[in-house]
Motif scaffolding. Structure first.
Motif, PDB file in Angstrom:
ATOM      1  N   VAL A 145       0.844  -1.201   0.000  1.00 61.82           N
ATOM      2  CA  VAL A 145       0.000   0.000   0.000  1.00 61.82           C
ATOM      3  C   VAL A 145       0.880   1.252   0.000  1.00 61.82           C
ATOM      4  O   VAL A 145       0.605   2.215  -0.715  1.00 61.82           O
ATOM      5  N   GLU A 146       1.966   1.225   0.765  1.00 59.11           N
ATOM      6  CA  GLU A 146       2.844   2.398   0.891  1.00 59.11           C
ATOM      7  C   GLU A 146       3.634   2.689  -0.385  1.00 59.11           C
ATOM      8  O   GLU A 146       3.825   3.847  -0.740  1.00 59.11           O
ATOM      9  N   VAL A 147       4.116   1.651  -1.053  1.00 60.30           N
ATOM     10  CA  VAL A 147       5.016   1.884  -2.190  1.00 60.30           C
ATOM     11  C   VAL A 147       4.301   2.227  -3.492  1.00 60.30           C
ATOM     12  O   VAL A 147       4.894   2.856  -4.364  1.00 60.30           O
ATOM     13  N   CYS A 148       3.067   1.835  -3.649  1.00 60.55           N
ATOM     14  CA  CYS A 148       2.385   2.055  -4.925  1.00 60.55           C
ATOM     15  C   CYS A 148       1.948   3.513  -5.064  1.00 60.55           C
ATOM     16  O   CYS A 148       1.095   3.981  -4.306  1.00 60.55           O
ATOM     17  N   PRO A 149       2.506   4.220  -6.056  1.00 57.67           N
ATOM     18  CA  PRO A 149       2.159   5.634  -6.211  1.00 57.67           C
ATOM     19  C   PRO A 149       0.765   5.880  -6.785  1.00 57.67           C
ATOM     20  O   PRO A 149       0.282   7.008  -6.752  1.00 57.67           O
ATOM     21  N   VAL A 150       0.109   4.837  -7.286  1.00 54.14           N
ATOM     22  CA  VAL A 150      -1.214   5.044  -7.884  1.00 54.14           C
ATOM     23  C   VAL A 150      -2.299   4.222  -7.170  1.00 54.14           C
ATOM     24  O   VAL A 150      -3.387   4.013  -7.711  1.00 54.14           O
ATOM     25  N   ASN A 151      -1.991   3.761  -5.964  1.00 57.73           N
ATOM     26  CA  ASN A 151      -2.985   3.117  -5.091  1.00 57.73           C
ATOM     27  C   ASN A 151      -3.661   1.890  -5.699  1.00 57.73           C
ATOM     28  O   ASN A 151      -4.883   1.748  -5.631  1.00 57.73           O
ATOM     29  N   ILE A 152      -2.862   1.022  -6.243  1.00 56.82           N
ATOM     30  CA  ILE A 152      -3.409  -0.230  -6.771  1.00 56.82           C
ATOM     31  C   ILE A 152      -3.704  -1.215  -5.645  1.00 56.82           C
ATOM     32  O   ILE A 152      -4.600  -2.035  -5.758  1.00 56.82           O
ATOM     33  N   PHE A 153      -2.975  -1.084  -4.542  1.00 57.73           N
ATOM     34  CA  PHE A 153      -3.145  -2.017  -3.433  1.00 57.73           C
ATOM     35  C   PHE A 153      -3.832  -1.317  -2.262  1.00 57.73           C
ATOM     36  O   PHE A 153      -3.543  -0.163  -1.954  1.00 57.73           O
ATOM     37  N   ALA A 154      -4.701  -2.073  -1.597  1.00 60.83           N
ATOM     38  CA  ALA A 154      -5.359  -1.574  -0.392  1.00 60.83           C
ATOM     39  C   ALA A 154      -5.403  -2.730   0.599  1.00 60.83           C
ATOM     40  O   ALA A 154      -5.354  -3.899   0.210  1.00 60.83           O
ATOM     41  N   ALA A 155      -5.479  -2.392   1.875  1.00 65.60           N
ATOM     42  CA  ALA A 155      -5.628  -3.412   2.898  1.00 65.60           C
ATOM     43  C   ALA A 155      -7.100  -3.782   2.971  1.00 65.60           C
ATOM     44  O   ALA A 155      -7.969  -2.914   3.082  1.00 65.60           O
ATOM     45  N   GLY A 156      -7.369  -5.065   2.880  1.00 65.09           N
ATOM     46  CA  GLY A 156      -8.745  -5.537   2.974  1.00 65.09           C
ATOM     47  C   GLY A 156      -9.214  -5.561   4.412  1.00 65.09           C
ATOM     48  O   GLY A 156      -8.429  -5.359   5.347  1.00 65.09           O
TER      49      GLY A 156
END
Length: 81
Positions: free
Chosen positions: A24-35
């Protein structure tokens, strides 16, 4: 549905709360989120914003995060050992 890329995350990373936090922290375009259960959630609407920066590939063991181009040569990006 994404047009340009697809992302695969191994279960070892997808279910590790600390590694999910890093994704979540490294992705600059918010592809990952914590479920809600602490696992990773792929934000489908953001997939086509991927800049192929490869920052997510460094999270977890080699090959645990893969980015697939769905166009052209259909290259698979992954960190190798």
């Amino acid at each position: 549905m994404a047009l340009f890329i697809a992302v695969e995350v191994s279960p070892a990373v997808a279910n590790d709360a600390e590694l999910v936090k890093k994704l979540v922290e490294v992705c600059p375009v918010n592809i990952f989120a914590a479920g809600t259960g602490g696992g990773v959630q792929i934000v489908e609407k953001n997939l086509d914003e991927c800049t192929l920066c490869e920052l997510c590939l460094d999270v977890g063991a080699p090959g645990s995060v893969r980015v697939k181009r769905l166009y052209g040569d259909k290259e698979v990006l992954e960190r190798r050992a």
